[in-house]
Design a protein around this motif. Structure first.
Motif, mmCIF file in Angstrom:
data_model
loop_
_atom_site.group_PDB
_atom_site.id
_atom_site.type_symbol
_atom_site.label_atom_id
_atom_site.label_comp_id
_atom_site.label_asym_id
_atom_site.label_seq_id
_atom_site.Cartn_x
_atom_site.Cartn_y
_atom_site.Cartn_z
ATOM 1 N N LYS A 277 0.896 2.806 15.598
ATOM 2 C CA LYS A 277 0.803 1.850 16.492
ATOM 3 C C LYS A 277 2.079 1.927 17.449
ATOM 4 O O LYS A 277 1.827 1.744 18.855
ATOM 5 N N GLU A 278 3.173 2.443 17.084
ATOM 6 C CA GLU A 278 4.122 2.622 18.030
ATOM 7 C C GLU A 278 3.922 3.541 19.065
ATOM 8 O O GLU A 278 4.256 3.816 20.256
ATOM 9 N N GLU A 280 0.833 4.406 19.959
ATOM 10 C CA GLU A 280 0.021 4.118 20.648
ATOM 11 C C GLU A 280 0.550 3.207 21.894
ATOM 12 O O GLU A 280 0.114 3.335 23.083
ATOM 13 N N SER A 281 1.475 2.555 21.540
ATOM 14 C CA SER A 281 2.112 1.382 22.583
ATOM 15 C C SER A 281 2.917 2.371 23.625
ATOM 16 O O SER A 281 3.031 1.652 24.585
ATOM 17 N N GLN A 282 3.091 3.612 23.375
ATOM 18 C CA GLN A 282 3.951 4.100 24.335
ATOM 19 C C GLN A 282 2.763 4.995 25.376
ATOM 20 O O GLN A 282 3.296 5.472 26.413
#
Length: 283
Positions: A277-278, A280-282
């Motif tokens: 998820k980290e 993906e958020s980038q």
């Protein structure tokens, strides 16, 4: 030997979730042998396995059972090396372990959680079966006897069965799960199961291997695995030049672009869901 349209391995999603979808003589014997206890009552806590829901894509555990009113059993089939997915499996296990104790309810003395990990890819460094507990290293003892993870290497049990003549009941059942042809499956199953359990198992299995819907689902499962392997191989080639960390990030980004499920990405890469998820958020 009965004719079938397609041989479906027992460790495939298509076969596993149907064969273990209801309490019968086969399921009873399998569980009693693996858990080494009498099974008098079973409740299915996760009903994803039933055939009418086989085409739904839901993020749930493979199989979750309540046995004899006090043993919670989570069965997971892993197609990646277990050391890659052990952290995720442990996270799920602890989450389910905690969820079984309801708010305001006393910590029951007669309560146990077992997670059975059936691993289809062999690890050279692993034992055929490993027991993972919550342990206090300072005191050199387990913190609790209510939590247990069993990591089973199916390929190693097949090797023990075929090449070393190991015929213990548990070994025969695990070798049966790893059978790669109808003839081998029937031979091991006849040896591994009591007569009534075999009749129930074989009837369900033959029906399943002649059911067009289930065969189609298995074909889609194979195609999906092939795509994932291609993605993995491509990312590994890049990893030769950009390093392991960059390789994992590159792999995750490619799979996110193709809308793969986060749980599947976690299983393939060994990264935690939070890490994915980290990344993906980038984007």
């Amino acid at each position: 030997m009965k004719k079938i349209k397609r041989f479906i391995p027992l460790t495939s999603d298509s076969a596993f979730k149907i064969l273990f979808s209801e309490y019968d003589e086969f399921v009873k014997y399998f569980l009693e042998t693996i858990l080494e206890t009498d099974v008098n009552d079973i409740k299915f806590l996760d009903r994803e396995q039933v055939k009418e829901k086989i085409n739904e894509h839901r993020m749930t555990l493979d199989l979750l059972l309540l046995i004899n009113e006090y043993i919670t059993l989570d069965i997971e089939v892993n197609r990646s090396l277990f050391n890659y997915v052990m952290e995720k499996s442990l996270f799920y296990a602890i989450k389910v372990f905690g969820s079984r104790i309801k708010e305001g309810e006393k910590y029951k003395k007669n309560f146990k959680f077992v997670q059975l990990n059936l691993n289809t890819r062999s690890n050279k460094k692993s034992l055929p079966e490993e027991r993972i507990t919550i342990r206090n290293n300072s005191l050199d003892r387990d913190v609790t006897d209510k939590f247990l993870m069993l990591a089973v290497d199916i390929e190693k049990y097949c090797d023990l069965y075929y090449n070393y003549g190991v015929r213990e009941p548990k070994a025969k059942l695990y070798a049966m799960l790893g059978a790669k042809s109808l003839r081998k499956l029937e031979n091991i199953a006849r040896s591994a199961l009591p007569e009534k359990a075999f009749e129930v198992f074989w009837r369900k299995y033959i029906y399943m291997c002649n059911d067009d819907e289930i065969i189609s689902e298995y074909d889609r499962e194979l195609a999906k695995q092939m795509v994932l392997r291609n993605e993995l191989n491509g990312a590994l080639e890049e990893g030769k030049t950009i390093g392991i960390e960059e390789n994992n990030i590159s792999m995750v980004k490619k799979m996110l672009e193709k809308n793969y499920d986060i749980n599947e990405i976690s299983e393939i890469t060994g990264l935690t869901i939070d890490k994915i998820k980290e990344i993906e958020s980038q984007e």
